[in-house]
Every structure is written in structure tokens, then in C-alpha cells.
Design an enzyme around this catalytic site. Structure first.
Site, mmCIF file in Angstrom:
data_model
loop_
_atom_site.group_PDB
_atom_site.id
_atom_site.type_symbol
_atom_site.label_atom_id
_atom_site.label_comp_id
_atom_site.label_asym_id
_atom_site.label_seq_id
_atom_site.Cartn_x
_atom_site.Cartn_y
_atom_site.Cartn_z
ATOM 1 C CG HIS A 136 -1.637 1.259 1.395
ATOM 2 N ND1 HIS A 136 -3.216 1.257 0.903
ATOM 3 C CD2 HIS A 136 -1.502 2.503 1.949
ATOM 4 C CE1 HIS A 136 -3.546 2.444 1.214
ATOM 5 N NE2 HIS A 136 -2.723 3.057 1.729
ATOM 6 C CD GLU A 137 1.895 3.514 3.752
ATOM 7 O OE1 GLU A 137 2.022 4.509 3.182
ATOM 8 O OE2 GLU A 137 0.927 3.206 4.661
ATOM 9 C CG HIS A 140 0.158 6.180 -0.768
ATOM 10 N ND1 HIS A 140 -1.205 6.576 -1.321
ATOM 11 C CD2 HIS A 140 -0.380 5.445 0.573
ATOM 12 C CE1 HIS A 140 -2.108 6.449 -0.419
ATOM 13 N NE2 HIS A 140 -1.623 5.779 0.563
ATOM 14 C CD GLU A 196 -4.935 6.333 2.097
ATOM 15 O OE1 GLU A 196 -4.449 5.291 2.244
ATOM 16 O OE2 GLU A 196 -4.248 7.216 1.872
#
Length: 271
Positions: A136-137, A140, A196
Site C-alpha cells: 500500500h505504501e 502511494h 487510498e
């Protein structure tokens, strides 16, 4: 600056407004602030953060953070190269650090600078759970979400300035209140939630290509929900989707992520 001059300035900004392309969705993204300006600032701020906080080194957990992060970054490079984005990561400087902090959190700065707090490890539980967070990070960073947020914020400020000049003096306060609330709830918060959600989906693909079972992503978020005690503000007032929304999305996307990973020869997924 009078209204005419301000309008000209806004017009010039829009004329020179540049866009990037998200390599995972193909969509155009806001890029008012160039990465050539953002990345050096991000790298400097990251180094300063590490100096001011307790970085964990030499432990199995610290090594796991670096190992998982590198596997996710390698998966990202494989995906990008295979889809015509060779050189996309040229300016990235991947770094993964574990920081001693009880907060249940992890974050990523533009250009691949990632921090995982020790407080999230009891919830990730194992390497695969951590891969959900790291995927997820990393997503980003790959999708330039930091750049998009900075660009959107600048445009929001310009819109406020133009509107303030356009309305009468007696209506200034009313305009500023309505504009601030309207753009925050109607534009900026949905914009953040979309980032997100996008990072969840991209991260799921990356962790699968890295050999981790994407089915575990929904399980992680069930643990996150349990850890929160069920307390959360309404989704439309939040920067993040609700836990239930995320769980449902991740369950729906898991098979798609596995199918994508199989294109890279990955057929076994670590749970």
C-alpha cells in the site's frame, strides 16, 4: 493583485498545468508541482525524521521491513518494465525503516521513503501482513499521490483567492466558509479517499507479484477494524475509506491480483 491580474495568473497556471500518467490506471494525474521540486524536499524531511526518532536496527523485525519493502519494490519494477514504463523509477531512492513508536501506522514520502512504526507489527502479525502494508505504501509513491495532493492544495488556494476577489466585501466571510467546507468535503476528502482506494488495489497487485497471498489483505483489515474498537467517523468526513469498504474491495480484487501475478510466473502465494 486586482481581479484581472489574478485571473490572468490563474489562466497561466492552467495553461502550464502539466499532467503525469498513472502507470497502473493509465489516467492523467495532477502535476502542478514537479517531482524535481518535491523529491529533494521529501528526501531531506525523511532524513530529518530519522534523526529525530528512534530507528530500530539489527533486529529480525527491522530486517523484515527492509526485506519485504525490497521485494515489493522489485515487483513494482517488474510490472513497470513489462508495461512500457522503463526508467519510471530512475529518480526513486527506496528506503525502508522501522521506527520505535506505538502508533498503528506506516507512511511513505514521495520517491520511495517509507517508515513502519513498531505499533503496527502486532496487527500485521507476520511477513505477509506486513507486505499488505508495504504494498500500500509503495503504491502511494508509485502513483505520485503526494504530488497530486500538493497540486490539488495549490489549486484549492488559487480558487479561494479568485473567489475572494470576485465576491463583494460583505460576502467575503460567507464565501470563505462555504468554499472551505465545500471543497474540503466535496473535493479534497473524496480525492484523498480515492488515493487510498487506488493504493489498496495497486498494493494488492504488487504483493501478489512479490509472491504474497493477496487474500491476506482483507484479513489484515479485519484485524485493523478490531483494533479500532469499531470507532470511526463517517466515511464522507474521513481521508480514508471505512474499514468495511476496504475489506469488501480487497476481497473483490484478490483473484484479479493473483491473475496478474501469474503473468510474471508467480503461482504460489505465501500466506
Amino acid at each position: 493583485m486586482n481581479f484581472r491580474n489574478l485571473s490572468v495568473a490563474v489562466g497561466m497556471l492552467l495553461v502550464f498545468l502539466s499532467c503525469n500518467q498513472n502507470p497502473f490506471t493509465g489516467k492523467k494525474t495532477l502535476a502542478v508541482v514537479p517531482n524535481s521540486q518535491i523529491l529533494p524536499m521529501a528526501f531531506q524531511q525523511y532524513d530529518q525524521f530519522l534523526q529525530e526518532n528512534q530507528v530500530v536496527t539489527g533486529t529480525s523485525e527491522a530486517r523484515m521491513v527492509k526485506d519485504v519493502g525490497q521485494k515489493i519494490a522489485t515487483a513494482a519494477e517488474r510490472y513497470l518494465n513489462a508495461n512500457g514504463y522503463q526508467g519510471y523509477l530512475e529518480d526513486y531512492r527506496w528506503e525502508y525503516n522501522l521506527v520505535n513508536d506505538d502508533a498503528v501506522n506506516a507512511w511513505c514520502m514521495p520517491g520511495g521513503k517509507i517508515v513502519v512504526y513498531t505499533g503496527i507489527l502486532p496487527i500485521t502479525q507476520d511477513e505477509t501482513g506486513l507486505a499488505v502494508v508495504m504494498g500500500h505504501e509503495v503504491a502511494h509513491a508509485l502513483a505520485n499521490h503526494g504530488q497530486q495532493r500538493m497540486s490539488a492544495s495549490q489549486l484549492q488556494q488559487v480558487g479561494a483567492a479568485v473567489g475572494a476577489v470576485a465576491v463583494s466585501e460583505e460576502n467575503q466571510q460567507m464565501f470563505q466558509t462555504a468554499y472551505g467546507l465545500g471543497t474540503q468535503v466535496g473535493v479534497m476528502l473524496p480525492f484523498s479517499r480515492s488515493h487510498e482506494t487506488e493504493a489498496d488495489k495497486i498494493g494488492l497487485t504488487l504483493m501478489a507479484i512479490a509472491g504474497y497471498n493477496p487474500d491476506e489483505a482483507a484479513e489484515l483489515w479485519r484485524r485493523m477494524k478490531a483494533n479500532s474498537g469499531g470507532s470511526a467517523q463517517p466515511e464522507f468526513l474521513s481521508t480514508h475509506p471505512s474499514n468495511d469498504t476496504r475489506i469488501n474491495n480487497l476481497e473483490a480484487w484478490s483473484d484479479e491480483a493473483k491473475a496478474e501475478a501469474r503473468k510474471y510466473g508467480v503461482t504460489n502465494f505465501k500466506s
